[in-house]
Design an enzyme around this catalytic site. Structure first.
Site, mmCIF file in Angstrom:
data_model
loop_
_atom_site.group_PDB
_atom_site.id
_atom_site.type_symbol
_atom_site.label_atom_id
_atom_site.label_comp_id
_atom_site.label_asym_id
_atom_site.label_seq_id
_atom_site.Cartn_x
_atom_site.Cartn_y
_atom_site.Cartn_z
ATOM 1 N N SER A 137 51.582 44.198 37.388
ATOM 2 C CA SER A 137 50.316 44.383 36.680
ATOM 3 C C SER A 137 49.359 45.192 37.537
ATOM 4 O O SER A 137 49.456 45.192 38.782
ATOM 5 C CB SER A 137 49.691 43.023 36.368
ATOM 6 N N TYR A 151 46.846 34.682 39.087
ATOM 7 C CA TYR A 151 47.736 35.638 38.426
ATOM 8 C C TYR A 151 47.857 36.914 39.256
ATOM 9 O O TYR A 151 48.962 37.425 39.489
ATOM 10 C CB TYR A 151 47.177 35.944 37.041
#
Length: 245
Positions: A137, A151
């Site tokens: 990501s 995350y």
């Protein structure tokens, strides 16, 4: 055959369909979204592709090993592994992050990739061929948005895992790379991002729009192809210019 984890929606579902269209047999993994997995499988079958739908909670090593065993039992081999399973779980300010929540996010986004890869890699090494693509990501590069520190940390570690694994597996003829999607129109943002926050993020994209799951899956297919035969340990940024390095 390609094994795609977290393939019931979003980038994972698009990746499963893209590989099927390219002629791959597909092992399509899901955890809780069975209806989404079935819809994706139906789309593949209607297009004439071969697909197996497999359920597993990849937050445990045992389930990850079971998933790989099930895929190998059905297909005989795994040529490409796409580690896409992951979730923000929830947005939490750091001061509200418990030990249990931290571990949960790391298990889903980082350890799941380690466990699945650990089960697949010996088979690829024995054949001296294979491709592994990790879906990381933009959060791995910028620390993530509000409430996304666990995350982002997991995704940052996944990027490092990609590089180290690539170095170790290259001698076995196995290529390892990653993709770092930016703001992509998927159920992820429908669940975790407010409309105002989404507008603010899109305003920072030079291209002027969010990306699509198909735009990410196309890059994943490229990384699995012979056209990427000399790419090792790279993390491809897919963000419309939001982050350039």
């Amino acid at each position: 055959m390609v094994l795609v984890t977290g393939a019931s929606s979003g980038i994972g579902a698009a990746t499963a369909v893209t590989f099927a269209q390219a002629g791959y047999r597909v092992a399509l993994h899901y955890n809780s979204n069975e209806s989404g997995a079935r819809r994706t499988a139906e789309a593949i079958e209607k297009a004439g592709g071969k697909v197996w739908v497999l359920q597993a909670d990849l937050s445990t090593a045992e389930a990850a090993r079971g998933l790989v065993a099930g895929a190998l039992e059905r297909a005989g081999r795994i040529d490409v592994l796409v580690n896409n399973a992951g979730s923000l779980v929830a947005r939490k300010p750091f001061l509200e992050v418990s030990d249990e929540f931290w571990q949960q996010v790391l298990d889903i986004n980082l350890n799941s990739a380690f466990w699945v890869t650990k089960a697949v890699a010996p088979h690829m090494a024995a054949r001296r061929s294979g491709v592994i693509v990790n879906v990381s990501s933009i959060a791995a590069r910028n620390g993530g948005g509000p409430g996304a520190l666990p995350y982002a940390t997991a995704k940052g570690a996944l990027t490092c895992f990609t590089k180290g694994l690539a170095r170790e597996m290259a001698g076995y003829g196995v290529r390892v790379n990653a993709v770092n999607p930016g703001v992509i129109l998927t159920p992820f943002h429908e669940t975790f991002t407010t409309e105002d926050r989404m507008k603010a993020m899109v305003s920072m994209i030079p291209q002027g729009r969010p990306g699509t799951a198909d735009e990410v899956s196309g890059v994943i297919l490229f990384l699995a192809s012979d056209a990427a035969s000399h790419l090792i340990g790279e993390s491809i940024e897919i963000n419309g210019g939001m982050l350039m390095e």
